[in-house]
Design a protein around this motif. Sequence first.
Motif, PDB file in Angstrom:
ATOM      1  N   ARG A  95       0.958  -1.419  -0.240  1.00  0.00           N
ATOM      2  CA  ARG A  95      -0.019   0.107   0.175  1.00  0.00           C
ATOM      3  C   ARG A  95       0.814   1.139   0.126  1.00  0.00           C
ATOM      4  O   ARG A  95       0.618   2.197  -0.808  1.00  0.00           O
ATOM      5  N   VAL A  96       1.796   1.384   0.779  1.00  0.00           N
ATOM      6  CA  VAL A  96       2.776   2.395   0.792  1.00  0.00           C
ATOM      7  C   VAL A  96       3.444   2.724  -0.521  1.00  0.00           C
ATOM      8  O   VAL A  96       3.536   3.642  -1.187  1.00  0.00           O
ATOM      9  N   PHE A  97       3.875   1.611  -1.349  1.00  0.00           N
ATOM     10  CA  PHE A  97       4.384   1.615  -2.384  1.00  0.00           C
ATOM     11  C   PHE A  97       3.384   2.325  -3.591  1.00  0.00           C
ATOM     12  O   PHE A  97       3.693   3.017  -4.328  1.00  0.00           O
ATOM     13  N   LEU A  98       2.382   1.411  -3.729  1.00  0.00           N
ATOM     14  CA  LEU A  98       1.320   1.974  -4.595  1.00  0.00           C
ATOM     15  C   LEU A  98       0.829   3.194  -4.571  1.00  0.00           C
ATOM     16  O   LEU A  98       0.390   3.812  -5.537  1.00  0.00           O
ATOM     17  N   THR A  99       0.569   3.809  -3.198  1.00  0.00           N
ATOM     18  CA  THR A  99      -0.097   5.009  -3.195  1.00  0.00           C
ATOM     19  C   THR A  99       0.876   6.250  -3.375  1.00  0.00           C
ATOM     20  O   THR A  99       0.469   6.806  -4.178  1.00  0.00           O
ATOM     21  N   LYS A 100       2.325   6.030  -3.214  1.00  0.00           N
ATOM     22  CA  LYS A 100       3.263   7.031  -3.899  1.00  0.00           C
ATOM     23  C   LYS A 100       3.406   6.953  -5.562  1.00  0.00           C
ATOM     24  O   LYS A 100       3.544   8.130  -5.837  1.00  0.00           O
ATOM     25  N   LEU A 101       3.335   5.795  -5.806  1.00  0.00           N
ATOM     26  CA  LEU A 101       3.279   5.810  -7.268  1.00  0.00           C
ATOM     27  C   LEU A 101       2.202   6.552  -8.128  1.00  0.00           C
ATOM     28  O   LEU A 101       1.996   7.461  -8.746  1.00  0.00           O
ATOM     29  N   GLU A 102       0.721   6.142  -7.404  1.00  0.00           N
ATOM     30  CA  GLU A 102      -0.316   6.633  -7.981  1.00  0.00           C
ATOM     31  C   GLU A 102      -0.352   8.302  -7.727  1.00  0.00           C
ATOM     32  O   GLU A 102      -0.722   9.176  -8.683  1.00  0.00           O
ATOM     33  N   LYS A 103      -0.010   8.711  -6.691  1.00  0.00           N
ATOM     34  CA  LYS A 103       0.179  10.101  -6.562  1.00  0.00           C
ATOM     35  C   LYS A 103       1.198  10.803  -7.300  1.00  0.00           C
ATOM     36  O   LYS A 103       0.752  11.938  -7.986  1.00  0.00           O
ATOM     37  N   HIS A 104       2.204  10.162  -7.716  1.00  0.00           N
ATOM     38  CA  HIS A 104       3.393  10.699  -8.581  1.00  0.00           C
ATOM     39  C   HIS A 104       2.691  10.737  -9.975  1.00  0.00           C
ATOM     40  O   HIS A 104       3.068  11.862 -10.629  1.00  0.00           O
ATOM     41  N   TYR A 105       2.359   9.533 -10.601  1.00  0.00           N
ATOM     42  CA  TYR A 105       1.926   9.258 -11.866  1.00  0.00           C
ATOM     43  C   TYR A 105       0.541   9.691 -12.252  1.00  0.00           C
ATOM     44  O   TYR A 105       0.182   9.849 -13.557  1.00  0.00           O
ATOM     45  N   GLY A 106      -0.166   9.904 -11.195  1.00  0.00           N
ATOM     46  CA  GLY A 106      -1.780  10.206 -11.504  1.00  0.00           C
ATOM     47  C   GLY A 106      -2.304   8.859 -12.199  1.00  0.00           C
ATOM     48  O   GLY A 106      -3.598   9.046 -12.631  1.00  0.00           O
ATOM     49  N   GLN A 107      -2.010   7.805 -12.086  1.00  0.00           N
ATOM     50  CA  GLN A 107      -2.564   6.699 -12.549  1.00  0.00           C
ATOM     51  C   GLN A 107      -2.647   5.454 -11.441  1.00  0.00           C
ATOM     52  O   GLN A 107      -1.452   5.356 -10.856  1.00  0.00           O
ATOM     53  N   ARG A 108      -3.467   4.689 -11.596  1.00  0.00           N
ATOM     54  CA  ARG A 108      -3.591   3.778 -10.441  1.00  0.00           C
ATOM     55  C   ARG A 108      -2.768   2.389 -11.035  1.00  0.00           C
ATOM     56  O   ARG A 108      -2.872   1.910 -12.026  1.00  0.00           O
ATOM     57  N   PRO A 109      -1.651   2.108 -10.378  1.00  0.00           N
ATOM     58  CA  PRO A 109      -0.789   1.078 -10.697  1.00  0.00           C
ATOM     59  C   PRO A 109      -1.517  -0.301 -10.740  1.00  0.00           C
ATOM     60  O   PRO A 109      -2.414  -0.699 -10.185  1.00  0.00           O
ATOM     61  N   ILE A 110      -0.860  -1.208 -11.495  1.00  0.00           N
ATOM     62  CA  ILE A 110      -1.089  -2.604 -11.829  1.00  0.00           C
ATOM     63  C   ILE A 110      -0.388  -3.431 -10.955  1.00  0.00           C
ATOM     64  O   ILE A 110       0.906  -3.440 -10.563  1.00  0.00           O
ATOM     65  N   ILE A 111      -0.973  -4.503 -10.271  1.00  0.00           N
ATOM     66  CA  ILE A 111      -0.294  -5.392  -9.436  1.00  0.00           C
ATOM     67  C   ILE A 111      -0.015  -6.825 -10.400  1.00  0.00           C
ATOM     68  O   ILE A 111      -0.848  -7.272 -10.753  1.00  0.00           O
ATOM     69  N   TYR A 112       1.227  -7.156 -10.437  1.00  0.00           N
ATOM     70  CA  TYR A 112       1.772  -8.410 -11.139  1.00  0.00           C
ATOM     71  C   TYR A 112       2.005  -9.367 -10.071  1.00  0.00           C
ATOM     72  O   TYR A 112       2.591  -9.097  -9.090  1.00  0.00           O
ATOM     73  N   THR A 113       1.482 -10.583 -10.209  1.00  0.00           N
ATOM     74  CA  THR A 113       1.606 -11.431  -9.284  1.00  0.00           C
ATOM     75  C   THR A 113       1.796 -13.029  -9.721  1.00  0.00           C
ATOM     76  O   THR A 113       1.312 -13.153 -10.924  1.00  0.00           O
ATOM     77  N   ALA A 114       2.176 -13.934  -9.050  1.00  0.00           N
ATOM     78  CA  ALA A 114       2.195 -15.265  -9.443  1.00  0.00           C
ATOM     79  C   ALA A 114       1.469 -16.166  -8.574  1.00  0.00           C
ATOM     80  O   ALA A 114       0.963 -15.687  -7.288  1.00  0.00           O
ATOM     81  N   PRO A 115       0.934 -17.467  -8.937  1.00  0.00           N
ATOM     82  CA  PRO A 115       0.175 -18.084  -7.882  1.00  0.00           C
ATOM     83  C   PRO A 115       0.352 -18.281  -6.559  1.00  0.00           C
ATOM     84  O   PRO A 115      -0.400 -18.249  -5.692  1.00  0.00           O
ATOM     85  N   ASP A 116       1.622 -18.929  -6.171  1.00  0.00           N
ATOM     86  CA  ASP A 116       2.062 -18.992  -4.666  1.00  0.00           C
ATOM     87  C   ASP A 116       2.036 -17.704  -3.963  1.00  0.00           C
ATOM     88  O   ASP A 116       1.426 -17.780  -2.718  1.00  0.00           O
ATOM     89  N   PHE A 117       2.461 -16.584  -4.532  1.00  0.00           N
ATOM     90  CA  PHE A 117       2.401 -15.452  -3.598  1.00  0.00           C
ATOM     91  C   PHE A 117       1.182 -14.888  -3.628  1.00  0.00           C
ATOM     92  O   PHE A 117       0.669 -14.618  -2.294  1.00  0.00           O
ATOM     93  N   TYR A 118       0.121 -15.039  -4.548  1.00  0.00           N
ATOM     94  CA  TYR A 118      -1.150 -14.733  -4.859  1.00  0.00           C
ATOM     95  C   TYR A 118      -1.867 -15.599  -3.567  1.00  0.00           C
ATOM     96  O   TYR A 118      -2.574 -15.035  -2.702  1.00  0.00           O
ATOM     97  N   ARG A 119      -1.557 -16.837  -3.480  1.00  0.00           N
ATOM     98  CA  ARG A 119      -2.402 -17.715  -2.530  1.00  0.00           C
ATOM     99  C   ARG A 119      -1.925 -17.251  -1.116  1.00  0.00           C
ATOM    100  O   ARG A 119      -2.838 -17.250  -0.188  1.00  0.00           O
ATOM    101  N   ASP A 120      -0.732 -17.031  -0.832  1.00  0.00           N
ATOM    102  CA  ASP A 120      -0.143 -16.790   0.570  1.00  0.00           C
ATOM    103  C   ASP A 120      -0.577 -15.102   1.020  1.00  0.00           C
ATOM    104  O   ASP A 120      -0.856 -15.179   2.309  1.00  0.00           O
ATOM    105  N   ASN A 121      -0.639 -14.399   0.285  1.00  0.00           N
ATOM    106  CA  ASN A 121      -0.978 -12.891   0.668  1.00  0.00           C
ATOM    107  C   ASN A 121      -2.218 -12.212  -0.192  1.00  0.00           C
ATOM    108  O   ASN A 121      -2.684 -11.184   0.614  1.00  0.00           O
ATOM    109  N   LEU A 122      -2.692 -12.635  -1.110  1.00  0.00           N
ATOM    110  CA  LEU A 122      -3.460 -11.425  -1.818  1.00  0.00           C
ATOM    111  C   LEU A 122      -4.883 -12.087  -2.072  1.00  0.00           C
ATOM    112  O   LEU A 122      -5.667 -11.123  -2.810  1.00  0.00           O
TER     113      LEU A 122
END
Length: 332
Positions: A239-266
Motif C-alpha cells: 500500500r505504501v508503494f502503490l500510494t506513492k506511485l499513484e500520487k506521482h504518476y496520476g495513474q492507478r498502478p497494476i499489481i503483477y503476481t504469481a500463483p504461490d504469492f497470491y495464495r499466501d497474501n493477496l
Amino acid sequence: MRSFGKSAIAVLCAALLAGCSSRGMTIEQLLADLSYETTASVSAHAPKHSAPASPAQSASSQSQTGLPPTALAIAPVEGQVQTAALMVPSPRRAAPRKREKQRVYSQRFRDAKPINFGKHAPHRLPVHGVDVSRWQGNINWTDLRLHGANFVYIKATDGVDHLDPMFHKNWREAREAGMKHGAYHFFYWCSPAADQADWFIRNVPREPGALPPVLDVEWNHLSQCKKRPSRQQVIEKMRVFLTKLEKHYGQRPIIYTAPDFYRDNLQGEFLDYPFWLRSVAAHPSQVYPGRKWVFWQYSGSGLSGGVSGKIDLNVFNGSERDWHNWVAHNTH
C-alpha cells in the motif's frame, strides 16, 4: 499591418468625436466607456440608434482590406454612416486533442513449450503484448511489434538501488516504434517500501501516453533477500508503494503476481486495483478463482521476430475496442 491599424484608429476617433458632439460628451468621457480588451463588443457601447453594417458593406470592407468582415459600424450622425475598419483578431481556440487509436497487430508468436489451454486459449483474445528486461538484449522493436506485440512492459527497477541497464534504451526505442509501453518494479522484501517507490520515480519518466506503472510482487528463491514478511506486512508495504506511485504518476498502478504469492497474501485483497496474473499452465480463472484481471502472462517461453531467445507473452482481457477504451481511460 501597423499603418492599417493607425488609419483605422483615426477613422474611429473621427466617428467618436461626431458622436460626442451629438450627445454632449467629451471624447475622454466616451473613450472611458470603451475597454481596449473588449473592443470586439464595441457595438454594445454605441448609441442606441446605431445600425449594423449591411452584408454588402461587410463584403466591401473585406475586399478592400483582405481581412474578414469584423469592421465595426459606428452609429449614424444626421443620416451619415461612417465605417471604421477596426480589426480585432478573434482568439484562436486550440483544437481538441484527439487520441489516435493505434493499429492492433495479430499475434504471430510461437512457443518453445506450448500449452493446450482448450477453449480458453489466449489466441482467442486479440490484443497481445510482451514484457522485457536486460535478458532480451538488443531488440528490433519494429519487427517485434509487427509480430503482434501491441504493448510492452519494461523492467525498470529492483529494490532501492538497482536499475535495469537496458531500461532507458528499451523505453526510448519502444516509444519510437509506436508501441504502448509501461515500466515495472520488482519488489525487494528487505528494503523499505517508500524508498523503493522513490527509486522507481527517480528513474521512470512521467510520460504522456505511458501505460500505468506495475508493481511486481512474488517470492523469488534466487533473491539475496530470504525474508518472507507476514501477510499483514506484505499488504502494508504494498500500500505504501502503490500510494506513492499513484500520487506521482496520476495513474492507478497494476499489481503483477504469481500463483504461490497470491495464495499466501493477496486472495481477497486489493479489490480496487487492476491485476496482471501469471498463469502458464491454465486459464487464470482456474488458478485465481474470482479475481478480475487486465493482463494474463500465459507463457515464459515465447518466441518472436525482433528478439533472440525466449520472451514472456501476455494478453489483454477484452476485445480490440475494450483495449482502446482501457488505454484512453488509463493513460494521459
